[in-house]
Design an enzyme around this catalytic site. Structure first.
Site, PDB file in Angstrom:
ATOM      1  N   ASP A  88      -0.287  41.626  28.241  1.00 28.72           N
ATOM      2  CA  ASP A  88      -0.918  41.487  29.473  1.00 28.72           C
ATOM      3  C   ASP A  88      -1.987  40.337  29.602  1.00 28.72           C
ATOM      4  O   ASP A  88      -2.352  39.482  28.494  1.00 28.72           O
ATOM      5  CB  ASP A  88      -1.178  42.705  30.010  1.00 28.72           C
ATOM      6  N   ASP A 123      -1.108  37.383  37.706  1.00 28.75           N
ATOM      7  CA  ASP A 123      -1.200  38.067  39.082  1.00 28.75           C
ATOM      8  C   ASP A 123      -2.715  38.292  39.823  1.00 28.75           C
ATOM      9  O   ASP A 123      -3.667  38.380  38.690  1.00 28.75           O
ATOM     10  CB  ASP A 123      -0.099  38.959  39.271  1.00 28.75           C
ATOM     11  N   CYS A 273      -0.188  73.448  23.796  1.00 33.95           N
ATOM     12  CA  CYS A 273       1.141  72.989  23.373  1.00 33.95           C
ATOM     13  C   CYS A 273       1.854  72.701  22.281  1.00 33.95           C
ATOM     14  O   CYS A 273       1.154  73.039  21.201  1.00 33.95           O
ATOM     15  CB  CYS A 273       0.204  71.020  24.254  1.00 33.95           C
ATOM     16  N   CYS A 275       2.713  70.333  20.303  1.00 35.54           N
ATOM     17  CA  CYS A 275       2.850  68.621  20.173  1.00 35.54           C
ATOM     18  C   CYS A 275       2.467  68.843  18.855  1.00 35.54           C
ATOM     19  O   CYS A 275       1.517  69.851  18.249  1.00 35.54           O
ATOM     20  CB  CYS A 275       2.253  67.866  20.965  1.00 35.54           C
ATOM     21  N   CYS A 278      -0.846  69.178  18.396  1.00 37.55           N
ATOM     22  CA  CYS A 278      -2.058  70.864  18.698  1.00 37.55           C
ATOM     23  C   CYS A 278      -1.330  71.580  17.697  1.00 37.55           C
ATOM     24  O   CYS A 278      -1.745  72.426  17.559  1.00 37.55           O
ATOM     25  CB  CYS A 278      -1.467  70.854  19.477  1.00 37.55           C
TER      26      CYS A 278
HETATM   27  N1  GUN Z   1      -3.103  46.178  34.496  1.00 38.41           N
HETATM   28  C1  GUN Z   1      -3.344  47.357  35.474  1.00 38.41           C
HETATM   29  N2  GUN Z   1      -2.680  46.372  36.882  1.00 38.41           N
HETATM   30  C2  GUN Z   1      -2.707  45.348  36.389  1.00 38.41           C
HETATM   31  C3  GUN Z   1      -2.512  44.527  37.402  1.00 38.41           C
HETATM   32  O1  GUN Z   1      -1.849  44.750  39.053  1.00 38.41           O
HETATM   33  N3  GUN Z   1      -1.145  43.384  36.891  1.00 38.41           N
HETATM   34  C4  GUN Z   1      -1.918  42.948  35.882  1.00 38.41           C
HETATM   35  N4  GUN Z   1      -0.602  42.009  35.189  1.00 38.41           N
HETATM   36  N5  GUN Z   1      -2.043  43.931  35.148  1.00 38.41           N
HETATM   37  C5  GUN Z   1      -2.304  45.151  35.438  1.00 38.41           C
HETATM   38 ZN    ZN Z   2      -0.221  69.146  21.845  1.00 33.17          ZN
END
Ligand code: GUN
Ligand code: ZN
Length: 650
Positions: A88, A123, A273, A275, A278
């Site tokens: 990201d 963005d 749970c 998993c 757990c």
């Molecule tokens: N992570 C959570 N929401 C967003 C978003 O709107 N844009 C980006 N790039 N990362 C995010």
């Molecule tokens: Zn669990």
């Protein structure tokens, strides 16, 4: 790059190809903060079966040490993970802390330089509280940045985030503009505050508006959605990828995730749970552990639960029961029920991807089931495609055990002996002519005997519509011998032989292929081949040519080549046609499947699972087969099969 493998409506199982291998979607990408490892990527891969990760390039770039290492050895080496890694860009940090100072093009180049498999543009986070003007500006700038960044991606796939706040028109416009760019993945952004506040109805609206504008052949990522509660709904609406920092964040707050909600550890009496995390502990042991160990165990549990729910979702797609899963899960929280109500407003859009038929039965889960596209489609086709038989009398029956023709066999033969009548049953799905009682989803449905009042009201409304439009001069409800006496007095005309097989073929042809298709039965001498065991129609022959086969499973026809030849004379081009480039059409004529990239046009009425006629650009018959996509998808996908060819000249 992205190939459709299996589907149930907009929900789909696809294969996403990256530089570091292929992953099957829907997929969850755990968020790794390289400064702060609750569970290491190696553990995730080995112990939890995690296939793909997401990390933040802005965080890596902000640390001298991480930046140098990432630039020198790549992001995979920083994380110690050799599978696909998405990065990201810092948008979310800007939203939370508001101090992100990086050039939008620079951060994309940086992601490419550190070898990210999927990078993300910087963005503009469109907050739910923004004014419309602010959201418009965010969309405009996001698209501008996407346009500017696309040429910089190198061999990295680039994700262009759909923004637009809670305005459906802005979401759709943003999606359309991003779809026109050289971007490969489309996250839906700006939804974290909505998720945190359980505003699932808003989320449903946002996903639908975005999907309407997006190129259907690109994967859709729901940014920041890491709670299993939203996975079934989001996948039903066409989301393919999720990321989660929540598993660790919730763990730090001692909160455990479940597909039905979240619980504080301190509020639990027992661990229910199964998993692996757990299973190694008990509630007492967990509470008594040192804090750090406890956090890690809860984080593992949270991830296991998220991954497990996605396995449930993929199974549901595989067995075509995604609606049932979503409706059942919606019981967990009223906000999810509100989101289901939103889907009811978009039936027309959802119907375009609704499969022609399903592997399993239509399973009633509650009053909301009435709003599924399968119900909508049946009613809509009944009222626009079905043509009544040429009789003056209609006899109506109450809902009964299926199949109706069997249940009412005695009454039908009793009436048909004396009166030339047609028969209809009033059902959950609406009016069902007796000849359609095996057609999907009528016979393949499980509906409770006792229905909710609101459903009864709606069924009543549909039957009213029928009463006003059926076109019979005389219609009566069957109430026993009295009704027969009444009919004999009212209609002295001679009885005609009630030919259920012929009626069935005509009605199914009209419902399945379009109004008028039933005339195929009059294009020559019709003969039926029936199953010795069940007595049901297996094959339909016209002038001794095998034109159709009827599937016992769903009461629909499989179209044969000879049948297509006849249908083409009745149904004008482009009806039920998939137009393929001439050379691939020749290939299809030899029995090969039709790939989406060779499809030039397709009838907009074709639905996934429909039997279609494959023609070349001169409308010459090449083959018949089963469509796996609708028109929009056939034209958008560059990979994968559009039509599975079933019958061809060679
Ligand atoms: N992570 C959570 N929401 C967003 C978003 O709107 N844009 C980006 N790039 N990362 C995010
Ligand atoms: Zn669990």
């Amino acid at each position: 790059m992205f190939e459709l493998k299996e589907r149930d409506g907009l929900a789909r199982i696809c294969e996403l190809t990256t530089k570091h291998g292929k992953v099957t979607t829907p997929v969850l990408l755990p968020v790794i903060n390289p400064n702060f490892l609750t569970i290491t990527p190696a553990e995730m891969k080995d112990r939890l079966g995690v296939k793909m990760l997401i990390t933040n390039s802005y965080i890596i770039r902000s640390s001298d040490q991480l930046r140098e290492k990432a630039l020198a050895n790549g992001v995979h080496s920083v994380l110690g993970f050799d599978g696909p890694v998405m990065t990201d860009s810092g948008t979310f940090q800007d939203y939370v802390y508001g101090d992100v100072k990086v050039d939008p093009d620079e951060i994309v180049k940086f992601q490419s330089a550190i070898g990210s498999d999927i990078g993300t543009i910087l963005d503009i986070f469109s907050e739910p509280g923004f004014t419309r003007e602010q959201v418009e500006k965010a969309v405009e700038e996001t698209v501008r940045r996407g346009r500017s960044a696309a040429p910089l991606r190198g061999d990295m796939l680039l994700a262009g985030t759909v923004q637009g706040g809670t305005h459906p028109d802005l979401r759709q416009r943003c999606a359309e503009e991003l779809s026109a760019l050289d971007l490969q993945v489309h996250p839906i952004g700006g939804v974290v505050p909505l998720l945190e506040n359980y505003r699932f109805a808003d989320i449903a609206n946002i996903i639908i508006a975005s999907k309407k504008g997006l190129n259907p052949s690109r994967p859709v990522h729901l940014f920041g959605a890491g709670h299993p509660m939203v996975f079934p709904l989001a996948v039903l609406l066409g989301c393919d990828m999720f990321d989660s920092a929540s598993y660790a964040k919730y763990a730090r707050e001692e909160r455990m995730m479940f597909p039905t909600g979240t619980k504080f550890l301190r509020d639990l009496h027992d661990l229910t749970c199964h998993c692996p995390a757990c299973s190694r502990t008990s509630i007492k042991d967990l509470i008594e552990r040192p804090r750090e160990e406890r956090t890690k165990m809860i984080a593992e549990h949270n991830l296991h639960v998220c991954l497990g729910e996605l396995r449930n979702v993929r199974n549901a797609i595989h067995e075509n029961s995604i609606w049932e899963l979503v409706e059942m899960r919606a019981r967990a929280h009223p906000a999810l029920l509100d989101a289901l109500k939103v889907l009811a407003k978009h039936k027309d859009y959802l119907e375009r991807s609704e499969p022609a038929t399903r592997k399993g039965a239509f399973f009633y889960c509650g009053p909301e089931s009435y709003d599924r596209p399968a119900v909508q489609r049946y009613q809509e086709r009944y009222f626009t495609r079905y043509r009544k038989p040429n009789t003056k009398v209609l006899v109506g029956f109450e809902e009964a055990e299926k199949t109706y023709a069997k249940t009412y066999a005695k009454e039908i033969s009793q009436i048909a002996e004396k009166v030339d009548a047609s028969f209809v049953v009033s059902t959950f799905f609406g009016p069902v002519p007796i000849e359609l009682d095996e057609y999907y989803p009528i016979a393949q449905s499980l509906i409770p005997n006792e229905l909710d009042a609101c459903v009864k009201d709606r069924m009543h409304g549909t039957m009213e519509r029928h009463a006003h439009s059926h076109g019979y001069p005389l219609a009566v409800m069957w109430e026993g011998e009295e009704t027969l006496k009444f009919l004999v007095e009212m209609v002295p005309s001679a009885p005609r032989k009630f030919d259920l097989d012929m009626l069935k073929c005509r009605a199914v042809l009209d419902m399945q292929f379009g109004k008028g298709a039933g005339d195929l039965m009059d294009m020559g001498e019709a003969r039926f081949v029936k199953s010795e065991r069940t007595g049901k129609i297996k094959n339909v022959l016209i002038d001794e040519k095998h034109v159709l086969s009827m599937r016992a499973r769903d009461g629909r026809f499989t179209l044969k080549l000879e049948g297509a030849r006849l249908l083409m004379k009745i149904l004008p081009n482009p009806h039920m046609r998939v137009v393929v480039e001439d050379e691939p059409a020749e290939f299809a004529a030899k029995g090969n499947n039709v790939f989406a990239k060779f499809v030039r046009e397709c009838d907009p009425d074709v639905r996934p699972g429909d039997d279609v006629i494959v023609v070349n650009t001169k409308n010459e018959l090449a083959a018949v087969g089963r469509a796996l996509m609708n028109r929009e998808e056939m034209l958008a996908f560059k990979r994968g099969i559009a039509v599975r060819v079933k019958d061809s000249p060679d």
